[in-house]
Design a protein around this motif. Sequence first.
Motif, PDB file in Angstrom:
ATOM      1  N   MET A 103       8.716 -10.552  -5.066  1.00 44.60           N
ATOM      2  CA  MET A 103       7.770 -10.957  -4.032  1.00 44.60           C
ATOM      3  C   MET A 103       6.715 -11.898  -4.607  1.00 44.60           C
ATOM      4  N   GLU A 104       6.174 -11.576  -5.774  1.00 41.34           N
ATOM      5  CA  GLU A 104       5.156 -12.413  -6.398  1.00 41.34           C
ATOM      6  C   GLU A 104       5.718 -13.790  -6.757  1.00 41.34           C
ATOM      7  N   VAL A 105       6.958 -13.811  -7.251  1.00 39.14           N
ATOM      8  CA  VAL A 105       7.589 -15.086  -7.598  1.00 39.14           C
ATOM      9  C   VAL A 105       7.711 -15.966  -6.357  1.00 39.14           C
ATOM     10  N   ALA A 106       8.154 -15.358  -5.242  1.00 41.40           N
ATOM     11  CA  ALA A 106       8.318 -16.103  -3.990  1.00 41.40           C
ATOM     12  C   ALA A 106       6.988 -16.631  -3.479  1.00 41.40           C
ATOM     13  N   LEU A 107       5.933 -15.830  -3.599  1.00 39.16           N
ATOM     14  CA  LEU A 107       4.614 -16.250  -3.130  1.00 39.16           C
ATOM     15  C   LEU A 107       4.066 -17.400  -3.974  1.00 39.16           C
ATOM     16  N   GLU A 108       4.400 -17.402  -5.251  1.00 34.36           N
ATOM     17  CA  GLU A 108       3.919 -18.464  -6.134  1.00 34.36           C
ATOM     18  C   GLU A 108       4.647 -19.782  -5.892  1.00 34.36           C
ATOM     19  N   LYS A 109       5.886 -19.698  -5.408  1.00 34.68           N
ATOM     20  CA  LYS A 109       6.700 -20.900  -5.237  1.00 34.68           C
ATOM     21  C   LYS A 109       6.290 -21.740  -4.032  1.00 34.68           C
ATOM     22  N   GLY A 110       5.797 -21.108  -2.995  1.00 39.23           N
ATOM     23  CA  GLY A 110       5.445 -21.890  -1.810  1.00 39.23           C
ATOM     24  C   GLY A 110       4.831 -21.048  -0.717  1.00 39.23           C
ATOM     25  N   LYS A 111       4.481 -21.692   0.379  1.00 36.53           N
ATOM     26  CA  LYS A 111       3.807 -21.033   1.495  1.00 36.53           C
ATOM     27  C   LYS A 111       4.744 -20.067   2.212  1.00 36.53           C
ATOM     28  N   ILE A 112       4.279 -18.845   2.398  1.00 34.46           N
ATOM     29  CA  ILE A 112       4.995 -17.825   3.154  1.00 34.46           C
ATOM     30  C   ILE A 112       4.195 -17.540   4.424  1.00 34.46           C
ATOM     31  N   ASP A 113       4.852 -17.542   5.573  1.00 33.91           N
ATOM     32  CA  ASP A 113       4.152 -17.328   6.843  1.00 33.91           C
ATOM     33  C   ASP A 113       4.114 -15.869   7.267  1.00 33.91           C
ATOM     34  N   LEU A 114       5.063 -15.065   6.781  1.00 27.57           N
ATOM     35  CA  LEU A 114       5.100 -13.646   7.147  1.00 27.57           C
ATOM     36  C   LEU A 114       5.969 -12.913   6.128  1.00 27.57           C
ATOM     37  N   ILE A 115       5.584 -11.676   5.819  1.00 25.61           N
ATOM     38  CA  ILE A 115       6.357 -10.847   4.890  1.00 25.61           C
ATOM     39  C   ILE A 115       6.868  -9.609   5.603  1.00 25.61           C
ATOM     40  N   VAL A 116       8.167  -9.356   5.497  1.00 28.60           N
ATOM     41  CA  VAL A 116       8.770  -8.095   5.947  1.00 28.60           C
ATOM     42  C   VAL A 116       8.898  -7.250   4.692  1.00 28.60           C
ATOM     43  N   LEU A 117       8.115  -6.192   4.595  1.00 26.93           N
ATOM     44  CA  LEU A 117       7.945  -5.454   3.336  1.00 26.93           C
ATOM     45  C   LEU A 117       8.398  -4.001   3.487  1.00 26.93           C
ATOM     46  N   ASP A 118       9.367  -3.604   2.660  1.00 23.26           N
ATOM     47  CA  ASP A 118       9.859  -2.229   2.685  1.00 23.26           C
ATOM     48  C   ASP A 118       8.823  -1.296   2.063  1.00 23.26           C
ATOM     49  N   PHE A 119       8.711  -0.113   2.622  1.00 20.95           N
ATOM     50  CA  PHE A 119       7.759   0.890   2.143  1.00 20.95           C
ATOM     51  C   PHE A 119       8.172   1.412   0.765  1.00 20.95           C
ATOM     52  N   MET A 120       9.446   1.820   0.651  1.00 21.13           N
ATOM     53  CA  MET A 120       9.954   2.425  -0.579  1.00 21.13           C
ATOM     54  C   MET A 120      10.624   1.360  -1.444  1.00 21.13           C
ATOM     55  N   LEU A 121       9.973   1.038  -2.566  1.00 23.92           N
ATOM     56  CA  LEU A 121      10.496   0.022  -3.481  1.00 23.92           C
ATOM     57  C   LEU A 121      10.419   0.544  -4.915  1.00 23.92           C
ATOM     58  N   PRO A 122      11.290   0.069  -5.784  1.00 22.43           N
ATOM     59  CA  PRO A 122      11.171   0.436  -7.193  1.00 22.43           C
ATOM     60  C   PRO A 122       9.912  -0.191  -7.784  1.00 22.43           C
ATOM     61  N   GLY A 123       9.270   0.518  -8.722  1.00 20.47           N
ATOM     62  CA  GLY A 123       8.005   0.020  -9.250  1.00 20.47           C
ATOM     63  C   GLY A 123       6.895   0.253  -8.238  1.00 20.47           C
ATOM     64  N   ASP A 124       6.055  -0.745  -8.016  1.00 22.62           N
ATOM     65  CA  ASP A 124       4.998  -0.620  -7.010  1.00 22.62           C
ATOM     66  C   ASP A 124       5.610  -0.534  -5.626  1.00 22.62           C
ATOM     67  N   ASP A 125       5.189   0.466  -4.834  1.00 23.86           N
ATOM     68  CA  ASP A 125       5.749   0.586  -3.493  1.00 23.86           C
ATOM     69  C   ASP A 125       5.066  -0.381  -2.532  1.00 23.86           C
ATOM     70  N   GLY A 126       5.538  -0.375  -1.267  1.00 24.57           N
ATOM     71  CA  GLY A 126       5.032  -1.311  -0.284  1.00 24.57           C
ATOM     72  C   GLY A 126       3.544  -1.201  -0.025  1.00 24.57           C
ATOM     73  N   LEU A 127       3.006   0.018  -0.081  1.00 22.12           N
ATOM     74  CA  LEU A 127       1.576   0.203   0.157  1.00 22.12           C
ATOM     75  C   LEU A 127       0.744  -0.464  -0.925  1.00 22.12           C
ATOM     76  N   VAL A 128       1.141  -0.267  -2.177  1.00 24.84           N
ATOM     77  CA  VAL A 128       0.410  -0.882  -3.288  1.00 24.84           C
ATOM     78  C   VAL A 128       0.483  -2.400  -3.192  1.00 24.84           C
ATOM     79  N   LEU A 129       1.686  -2.912  -2.906  1.00 29.54           N
ATOM     80  CA  LEU A 129       1.861  -4.357  -2.799  1.00 29.54           C
ATOM     81  C   LEU A 129       1.042  -4.934  -1.659  1.00 29.54           C
ATOM     82  N   CYS A 130       1.021  -4.229  -0.525  1.00 23.76           N
ATOM     83  CA  CYS A 130       0.258  -4.712   0.631  1.00 23.76           C
ATOM     84  C   CYS A 130      -1.232  -4.699   0.334  1.00 23.76           C
ATOM     85  N   ARG A 131      -1.704  -3.644  -0.284  1.00 22.11           N
ATOM     86  CA  ARG A 131      -3.131  -3.549  -0.625  1.00 22.11           C
ATOM     87  C   ARG A 131      -3.533  -4.655  -1.589  1.00 22.11           C
ATOM     88  N   ASN A 132      -2.722  -4.884  -2.624  1.00 27.57           N
ATOM     89  CA  ASN A 132      -3.027  -5.939  -3.589  1.00 27.57           C
ATOM     90  C   ASN A 132      -2.973  -7.323  -2.948  1.00 27.57           C
TER      91      ASN A 132
END
Length: 239
Positions: free
Chosen positions: A39-68
Amino acid sequence: MTTIHILVVDDDAEIRNLLGEYLHKNGYSVTLAADGKGMEVALEKGKIDLIVLDFMLPGDDGLVLCRNLRARSNVPVIMLTARGDETDRIIGLEMGADDYLAKPFNPRELLAHIKSVLRRAHVLPEKYAAENAQFIYFAGWKLDTVARHLVAEDGLVVALSGAEYRLLKIFIEHPNRVLSRDQLLDLTQRSDADPFDRSIDVQVSRLRQRLRDDAKEPAIIKTVRGEGYVLAVPVDIKA
């Protein structure tokens, strides 16, 4: 016309690819990621208009990613979860998600949510970063976020209940944005709140009284018939 760019973050390859193909067929540019790093790589590459983000992810989960993410960006986020737990839904919204969808779902349902969120995001101003502000000014009022009370132009201090403060803070963070009753309920309701004190209409009415807002023709918190409520005044935030 610029193509809307959607980032799908889901560790399930089948779901990720299915959504990517479906959204692409419906005219969107799509980038796929399996985790927070992708997700971070994609955000660094260019403009994103909307993110569909899964709650349960390996590493940081969706809540942590959304908060950050919310600490630095206002890109709209739709959270996905396999649990369908109401507590997860409310926490997700509190972390800054714009919408929530429980798995399993029909891709057409997700598409409808995406269109709705984009429609709101494209006509609304940037979300005010009120999290770290001590004083917030609007319509002649000063909100002290440390003392959690209002101060009128004449110096009168107006105490706020916990529910009134949470509701006002939500309005202040989304000025000139129409918020539905369901959105307001999700964003303000605590897990330990009284289940019988769930009427947003009553809470808005009480808040208007604190703000001396005319109940018949309110100028600060206006009613949008069939949609919800909107804080219809400018907001000035001071750190």
